[in-house]
Design an enzyme around this catalytic site. Structure first.
Site, PDB file in Angstrom:
ATOM      1  N   ASP A   1     -48.633  18.660 -14.665  1.00  0.00           N
ATOM      2  CA  ASP A   1     -47.570  18.851 -13.806  1.00  0.00           C
ATOM      3  C   ASP A   1     -46.524  18.766 -14.865  1.00  0.00           C
ATOM      4  O   ASP A   1     -45.508  19.478 -14.375  1.00  0.00           O
ATOM      5  CB  ASP A   1     -47.553  17.460 -13.186  1.00  0.00           C
ATOM      6  CG  ASP A   1     -48.331  17.610 -11.750  1.00  0.00           C
ATOM      7  OD1 ASP A   1     -48.833  18.804 -11.374  1.00  0.00           O
ATOM      8  OD2 ASP A   1     -48.607  16.481 -11.009  1.00  0.00           O
TER       9      ASP A   1
ATOM     10  N   TYR B   1     -41.933   8.843 -10.872  1.00  0.00           N
ATOM     11  CA  TYR B   1     -41.627   7.733 -11.330  1.00  0.00           C
ATOM     12  C   TYR B   1     -40.958   6.805 -10.234  1.00  0.00           C
ATOM     13  O   TYR B   1     -41.261   5.544 -10.213  1.00  0.00           O
ATOM     14  CB  TYR B   1     -40.466   8.107 -12.223  1.00  0.00           C
ATOM     15  CG  TYR B   1     -39.904   6.796 -13.055  1.00  0.00           C
ATOM     16  CD1 TYR B   1     -40.503   5.419 -13.141  1.00  0.00           C
ATOM     17  CD2 TYR B   1     -38.692   7.158 -13.894  1.00  0.00           C
ATOM     18  CE1 TYR B   1     -39.909   4.389 -13.715  1.00  0.00           C
ATOM     19  CE2 TYR B   1     -38.268   5.989 -14.671  1.00  0.00           C
ATOM     20  CZ  TYR B   1     -38.957   4.821 -14.426  1.00  0.00           C
ATOM     21  OH  TYR B   1     -38.273   3.754 -15.341  1.00  0.00           O
TER      22      TYR B   1
ATOM     23  N   LEU C   1     -42.173   6.460  -7.200  1.00  0.00           N
ATOM     24  CA  LEU C   1     -43.049   5.547  -6.347  1.00  0.00           C
ATOM     25  C   LEU C   1     -43.378   4.507  -7.248  1.00  0.00           C
ATOM     26  O   LEU C   1     -43.549   3.562  -6.777  1.00  0.00           O
ATOM     27  CB  LEU C   1     -44.506   6.745  -6.062  1.00  0.00           C
ATOM     28  CG  LEU C   1     -45.726   5.887  -5.481  1.00  0.00           C
ATOM     29  CD1 LEU C   1     -44.976   5.441  -4.093  1.00  0.00           C
ATOM     30  CD2 LEU C   1     -46.776   7.133  -5.621  1.00  0.00           C
TER      31      LEU C   1
ATOM     32  N   THR D   1     -43.635  11.063  -5.592  1.00  0.00           N
ATOM     33  CA  THR D   1     -44.883  10.573  -5.807  1.00  0.00           C
ATOM     34  C   THR D   1     -44.927  10.295  -7.389  1.00  0.00           C
ATOM     35  O   THR D   1     -46.205  10.194  -7.876  1.00  0.00           O
ATOM     36  CB  THR D   1     -46.036  11.544  -5.317  1.00  0.00           C
ATOM     37  OG1 THR D   1     -45.601  12.888  -5.849  1.00  0.00           O
ATOM     38  CG2 THR D   1     -45.935  11.523  -4.075  1.00  0.00           C
TER      39      THR D   1
END
Length: 293
Positions: free
Chosen positions: A77, A194, A196, A192
């Site tokens: 990612d 940091y 989260l 979804t």
């Protein structure tokens, strides 16, 4: 390995490839991607020199962004986000090959490159538009730092344990003054990441919203706030003691902050189009990546 479709079967004329060159597994996946793409009448552009590409196929990122119909980052990612931030001004399309840990953004898995990529090249895919954030640091009326973020902009403490004192304003209206380790301003894409882990909500990727998430606030009553993506956010660094703070965009670009600095965060006018294979299911992705039942 790759099929040889009839001329014109490809939906794309020019495809750019970006990868993390230091990882042998990434290079293996890159080789498989190139092998599939060579079966089509597609012009390839490479972000750097490699034996898989001729000298005429090596391109700078700006040239690739202007010329490519689709860009394929090969990596995790982080590689995908870095590519998105650099190319967002050109409103490009991306689909990623995942060689990272979670892979929320990169849909193509290393063990199914041919099976997943061929239908996409032939036009069988879903499009999803994502927005980015733009941040700038204002000090004494002057802009000292600017950056873009696909996931989040974070104002956070740096090398000392001492809490920060921050003031937050939304559309010029005072929200709160609080002590914490920092604050996250996240897009739905970043919800979804940091945000989260700091207790923020998961936003559906196409929602027109962003979320403000405090990091370890001293008062437990401080909670995440979801606001419109068109909101204008200002975070002011306060406090009487020497400031130990930075602003970081997507965990990649950062800048040291001083007392009375203002971090201005806005929705970027540029968007990013992410391609997914047909049948993509975001809730299945959440179950798989987050270990839900």
């Amino acid at each position: 390995m790759s099929q040889s479709p009839s001329p014109g079967h490809s939906r794309f004329e020019t495809i750019g490839l970006i990868w993390k060159n230091s990882d042998p597994e990434v290079l293996q996946s890159l080789h498989e991607v190139v092998e599939v793409l060579r079966g089509y009448s597609i012009r390839l552009l490479a972000a750097e020199q490699h034996d898989l590409f001729s000298a005429g196929e090596v391109s700078t990122l700006p040239e690739m962004a202007r010329q490519a119909d689709l860009i394929i980052p090969v990596g995790g990612d982080g590689t995908f986000i870095q590519t998105a931030r650099h190319l967002s001004a050109f409103s490009g399309k991306l689909i990623g090959v995942n060689q990272g840990h979670l892979g929320f953004l990169a849909d193509i898995q290393p063990d199914s490159i041919e099976a997943t990529l061929n239908p996409v090249i032939q036009g069988q895919y879903l499009e999803e538009e994502r927005f980015l954030l733009e941040a700038k640091v204002i000090r004494n009326g002057k802009t000292l730092f600017e950056c873009k973020a696909l996931n989040d902009v974070v104002v956070h403490k740096w090398s000392h344990i001492r809490m920060l004192q921050l003031e937050t304003y939304v559309n010029g209206v005072f929200v709160h003054h609080y002590r914490s380790d920092g604050q996250i301003v996240s897009t739905p894409t970043g919800s979804t990441a940091y945000a989260l882990s700091a207790g923020g909500p998961i936003l559906y990727p196409t929602m027109d919203a962003m979320v403000l998430v405090p990091i370890c606030p001293h008062r437990l009553s401080h909670r995440a706030i979801t606001i419109s993506s068109d909101s204008k956010i200002d975070i002011k660094v306060c406090g009487k003691t020497p400031v130990n703070a930075r602003v970081t965009c997507d965990g990649q670009d950062d800048f040291e902050l001083c007392k009375n600095d203002i971090v201005k965060i806005r929705k970027s006018p540029h968007t990013l189009t992410i391609l997914h294979p047909e049948g993509h299911d975001h809730f299945h992705l959440l179950r798989d990546k987050l270990g839900w039942g």
